[in-house]
Scaffold this active site. Structure first.
Site, PDB file in Angstrom:
ATOM      1  NE  ARG A 223      33.907  38.514  37.408  1.00 21.40           N
ATOM      2  CZ  ARG A 223      34.960  39.082  37.996  1.00 21.40           C
ATOM      3  NH1 ARG A 223      34.840  39.693  39.154  1.00 21.40           N
ATOM      4  NH2 ARG A 223      36.146  39.047  37.410  1.00 21.40           N
ATOM      5  CG  HIS A 271      33.546  44.985  39.761  1.00 18.85           C
ATOM      6  ND1 HIS A 271      33.029  44.092  38.871  1.00 18.85           N
ATOM      7  CD2 HIS A 271      34.696  44.419  40.214  1.00 18.85           C
ATOM      8  CE1 HIS A 271      33.831  43.040  38.772  1.00 18.85           C
ATOM      9  NE2 HIS A 271      34.855  43.220  39.586  1.00 18.85           N
TER      10      HIS A 271
HETATM   11  C1  GLV Z   1      37.910  41.810  39.413  1.00 24.10           C
HETATM   12  O1  GLV Z   1      36.773  41.600  39.568  1.00 24.10           O
HETATM   13  C2  GLV Z   1      38.887  40.850  38.993  1.00 24.10           C
HETATM   14  O2  GLV Z   1      38.536  39.840  38.355  1.00 24.10           O
HETATM   15  O3  GLV Z   1      40.071  41.069  39.281  1.00 24.10           O
END
Ligand code: GLV
Length: 308
Positions: A223, A271
């Site tokens: 993250r 992401h």
């Molecule tokens: C993506 O970041 C997830 O948590 O699957």
């Protein structure tokens, strides 16, 4: 009795198709078309709505559509509603691919070659054998272990670090805070696959970077909150680190003008490392609902004390 989905709408339409085929008796709705909130027994979300418990008074099970659950405020969730994170082969396989791509890109100096191409420079860089490249993964959960397992095929020297002890054949495993410096001292390419918790917030910082061999490389697929932006930029500018591949950021989408956009030693993706595949995610969700109804243990159940 309704199943409510609140995440990417296009993928929600696919979930709807698989629900219709596999659980036609369970009405499936996509946010914001919630219908009667008292009918909602199951809720699957990426970004949780406010006041879940007050809005959905008969909620029985809450799913994260991702592997991570740091977007939930666990203090706001009544204890009788289990929170379950996604354990989906789609997430696992796409994470393996991305991490492998990033490790190979850094191992084979892609950041330098991109810069050289921009400058029209034709210069070779001595290849380092995989066996003398040490790859270390922080976070030996399902994803971390799956990534290491696949990286074995390339012959890298592999290590892993985890909060609690783990063991994996062919991987030197370290556990706990005290073992972190020893793990870092032997890591040329560091992959962060930790859950984001109060303990891991900001863990990728100046103090950690200087414990890596000089010029080490970083991959963050955890993250954005794991990484201290200014510390990374400073480490790259001073050669403490030589490159980074980042798939996550503290604020997403990354704001215009953020230093990650333009830093020559950063490769950035939005992401996008890993995603659920609707078909297998629906199987997992239905299987979990069945287990819950039968009073069985739920794989993927979040431990609220640990925060993942
Ligand atoms: C993506 O970041 C997830 O948590 O699957």
């Amino acid at each position: 009795m309704t199943f409510l989905y609140k995440a990417n709408a296009a993928r929600g339409a696919e979930w709807a198709r698989f629900f219709a085929a596999r659980a036609p008796e369970l009405p499936f709705r996509i946010w914001p078309d919630i219908g009667d909130p008292d009918e909602v027994r199951y809720l699957a979300v990426w970004k949780p709505p406010d006041d879940i418990a007050a809005t959905f008074r008969n909620l029985e099970l809450l799913f994260s559509v991702g592997a991570g659950v740091d977007q939930f405020d666990l203090t706001q969730l009544p204890p009788h509603i289990p929170l379950v994170r996604m354990i989906d082969p789609g997430i696992r396989e796409s994470m393996i691919e991305y991490a492998t791509m990033a490790v190979l890109a850094l191992h084979r100096d892609l950041v330098d070659f991109i810069a050289q191409q921009r400058e029209q420079v034709w210069r070779e860089i001595q290849i380092v054998s995989a066996s003398s490249r040490r790859v270390g993964v922080m976070g030996l959960g399902l994803l971390g272990q799956a990534v290491l397992q696949r990286l074995k095929a390339f012959g890298f020297t592999l290590a892993g670090w985890n909060r609690s002890p783990r063991s994996m054949t062919g991987v030197t495993c370290y556990a706990g805070e005290r073992a972190l410096p020893e793990f870092l001292a032997q890591t040329d390419i560091l992959v962060c696959l930790l859950p984001l918790t109060a303990e891991t917030h900001g863990i990728l910082n100046r103090d950690l970077f200087v414990r890596l061999p000089r010029g080490a490389k970083l991959i963050n697929v955890g993250r954005g909150g794991h990484l201290v932006t200014d510390d990374l930029i400073d480490a790259l500018d001073r050669g403490v680190l030589s490159a980074a591949v980042l798939d996550v950021a503290e604020a997403e989408p990354l704001p215009a003008g953020h230093p990650f956009w333009s830093h020559p030693r950063i490769l950035l993706t939005p992401h996008n490392a890993s995603m659920t595949i609707p078909e297998s995610a629906v199987d997992y969700v239905l299987e979990t609902i069945g287990r819950h109804r039968r009073g069985e243990a739920l794989p993927g159940l979040v431990d609220r004390e640990r925060g993942y």
